[in-house]
Write an enzyme that holds these catalytic residues in place. Structure first.
Site: not given
Length: 322
Positions: A191, A297
């Site tokens: 992330h 991500e």
């Protein structure tokens, strides 16, 4: 043969300069590991979640965005840096095995073990300079989870997460091994919060002609027709039309700033909370911080991956400065 009492002695061998080594500092009190290359690049990793919270180039410029209110004491997930999502992306109420887990799973809120470092040096072609790389390894296993989490996800597993710092790039890779007697399903995501100067001047290139799920628009499926610009809340899961080795490039003001290359990750998420979403998150600061960040991500999150007993999954991303 004439013996000369004042003959010159043999010349001493020229001493070789020692190869500069990367330095690694372990701060047990703060629960973090910091690595710095001789040329000045650095990376900072919390043991909480094995979260990369800083990545700086040789001039000290920060490449990752970290909230000013990010909680770094291990009491909750870190807002910013590179949190590690496993074994579920978001929440999955219809997926029995992960339906009761916290959002984004437990990896980012678990304490990892620092397994050690390794370094390598390689001579640059045509130069006397040395390239020194350093790799930091972190581990998390089912045996290190608390009883509550074990009850929610009762599979035996090993995770090895490696963070490799090089002069022009940062590599983050994960190996997931199923040690259970049965298969399990999982999702995984890096992330990554990237720091930018002004989101209004940012574009993401390399996802043209790619299908994506638009989570802001009722999870409808669309196709990207051009480069991505951010003009409002953005939350999209892309299946890139090109292969994992094809870079996805973040540009600022038309200039290439950073690229992301995937290895064995099928998907790419692009996220920015914009005004209202940023205001609703207590640990997001400053509230206009969405103007200086974008999440790009790498992961496998569009569908659950099945891992058979004894098998391993490996995925990685490389972030290149340009």
């Amino acid at each position: 043969m004439v013996d000369r009492p004042n003959k010159p002695s043999a010349l001493a061998a020229t001493p070789q300069q020692p190869i500069a080594q990367a330095s690694v500092n372990i701060d047990s009190a703060a629960g973090r590991v910091t690595a710095t290359l001789p040329t000045g690049e650095s990376v900072d990793v919390l043991l909480h979640g094995a979260t990369v919270i800083s990545w700086k180039d040789a001039s000290g410029d920060e490449k990752l965005w970290l909230s000013e209110k990010a909680i770094l004491d291990g009491s909750k997930a870190v807002r910013g840096g590179i949190p590690l999502v496993f074994p579920v992306f978001g929440t999955a109420p219809d997926h029995a095995a992960t339906s009761k887990l916290p959002q984004h799973g437990f990896a980012r809120i678990s304490k990892w073990e620092f397994l050690g470092k390794s370094t390598s040096e390689s001579k640059q072609s045509g130069s006397s300079a040395e390239d020194t790389n350093v790799k930091l390894d972190f581990g998390l296993s089912s045996s290190s989870l608390d009883e509550k989490t074990r009850a929610l996800w009762p599979y035996d597993f090993d995770l090895i997460y490696s963070v490799t710092l090089e002069r022009t790039n940062l590599v983050t890779s994960i190996v997931i091994t199923n040690k259970s007697a049965e298969a399990f399903e999982f999702e995984v995501l890096l992330h990554t919060y990237l720091r930018v100067k002004d989101i209004n001047n940012v574009a993401v290139e390399g996802l043209e002609d790619s299908k994506y799920i638009d989570k802001v628009d009722g999870a409808s499926t669309k196709t990207q027709s051009s480069s991505i610009t951010i003009t409002g809340e953005t939350d999209r899961v892309y299946t890139p039309a090109k292969g994992p080795s094809e870079p996805v490039v973040v540009t600022e003001g038309g200039k290439k700033a950073l690229s992301v290359v995937r290895d064995n990750f099928t998907d790419l998420v692009v996220w920015n909370p914009w005004t209202e979403k940023a205001a609703s998150m207590a640990d997001f600061a400053p509230k206009d911080g969405f103007k200086t960040m974008i999440c790009v991500e790498a992961g496998s999150v569009k569908a659950f991956q099945t891992l058979e007993p004894g098998d391993a999954f490996e995925g990685a991303q490389t972030l290149y400065t340009l």
